[in-house]
Design a protein around this motif. Structure first.
Motif, PDB file in Angstrom:
ATOM      1  N   PRO A  77       0.816  -1.216   0.000  1.00 65.23           N
ATOM      2  CA  PRO A  77       0.000   0.000   0.000  1.00 65.23           C
ATOM      3  C   PRO A  77       0.853   1.271   0.000  1.00 65.23           C
ATOM      4  N   ARG A  78       0.385   2.255  -0.737  1.00 65.69           N
ATOM      5  CA  ARG A  78       1.049   3.557  -0.748  1.00 65.69           C
ATOM      6  C   ARG A  78       0.886   4.250   0.607  1.00 65.69           C
ATOM      7  N   TRP A  79       1.782   5.193   0.870  1.00 68.05           N
ATOM      8  CA  TRP A  79       1.712   5.979   2.095  1.00 68.05           C
ATOM      9  C   TRP A  79       0.608   7.035   2.015  1.00 68.05           C
ATOM     10  N   PHE A  80       0.362   7.715   3.142  1.00 69.34           N
ATOM     11  CA  PHE A  80      -0.564   8.842   3.268  1.00 69.34           C
ATOM     12  C   PHE A  80      -2.000   8.486   2.879  1.00 69.34           C
ATOM     13  N   GLY A  81      -2.350   7.200   2.922  1.00 70.37           N
ATOM     14  CA  GLY A  81      -3.709   6.800   2.602  1.00 70.37           C
ATOM     15  C   GLY A  81      -4.106   7.018   1.158  1.00 70.37           C
ATOM     16  N   LEU A  82      -3.134   7.145   0.265  1.00 67.53           N
ATOM     17  CA  LEU A  82      -3.441   7.516  -1.117  1.00 67.53           C
ATOM     18  C   LEU A  82      -4.182   6.430  -1.885  1.00 67.53           C
TER      19      LEU A  82
END
Length: 209
Positions: free
Chosen positions: A68-73
């Motif tokens: 999963p990408r960071w910052f909830g993207l």
């Protein structure tokens, strides 16, 4: 010890983020970078010698990461709805030089250590979400490298105030204290979690949310 490093505007697309921040601050956003390991890209605005503002979004032309990408993207519907509701300044990042001990004590909030871009360690929750929905900082460990802000072109923007409104300010302040955060956002009572920042710009005082 954690020290405020940068604040993050989380955008559905980088173009939308650039337009929003550029219009607010009265500048063109010229400091850009790509994150190959995360499939994201950004623009950055220097706010002083050791802090900056980041606009970040998924890079549609980049290869999707295996995790999963960071910052909830990856929560694209949430990112879009937050953007539509005016929740655009969504979080912040703090620097540490002791990631191991920090995560040993607070990893349940901050996530797991990852080595990214062959350059730095970053703590990312398993699902890629913002720590405590952005109330707590994401954490970066750059070792002995100077703050990223020091290498950005200065466009004359300075941070005056960074504020978090929250229904339980005492709880948030207790967490900041437990994590030994230096220069966190000011925290005050509010109906729901929300950030805003005030800047001194060549066009006067501007506020970003």
């Amino acid at each position: 010890m954690l020290r405020f490093d940068h604040m993050t505007v989380i955008a559905p697309t980088l173009g939308e983020g650039i337009d929003y921040v550029g219009d607010c601050l009265g500048i063109s956003l010229i400091n850009g970078a790509s994150h190959i390991d995360m499939g994201t890209h950004n623009r950055r605005v220097r706010l002083g010698t050791d802090c900056y503002l980041e606009v970040i979004a998924i890079d549609a032309d980049a290869q999707s990461p295996m995790t999963p990408r960071w910052f909830g993207l990856d929560q694209v519907d949430t990112v879009r709805s937050d953007w539509a509701e005016g929740r655009r300044l969504r979080g912040w990042v703090a620097r540490t030089r002791d990631m191991e001990n920090l995560l040993s004590a607070h990893g349940q909030y901050l996530g797991q250590k990852r080595w990214l871009e062959n350059d730095f360690y970053f703590a990312v929750p398993e699902d890629g979400s913002l720590p405590m929905d952005g109330v707590l900082p994401s954490v970066i460990d750059m070792g002995d490298e100077p703050p990223t802000a020091a290498g950005l072109e200065d466009q004359g923007i300075r941070l005056l105030e960074f504020v978090l409104e929250h229904p339980e300010p005492s709880r948030v302040l207790a967490l900041y204290s437990a994590m030994d955060v230096i220069n966190p956002p000011k925290v005050r009572q509010g109906d729901s979690p929300a950030y805003f920042a005030q800047f001194d710009t060549p066009r006067g005082i501007r506020t970003l949310r």
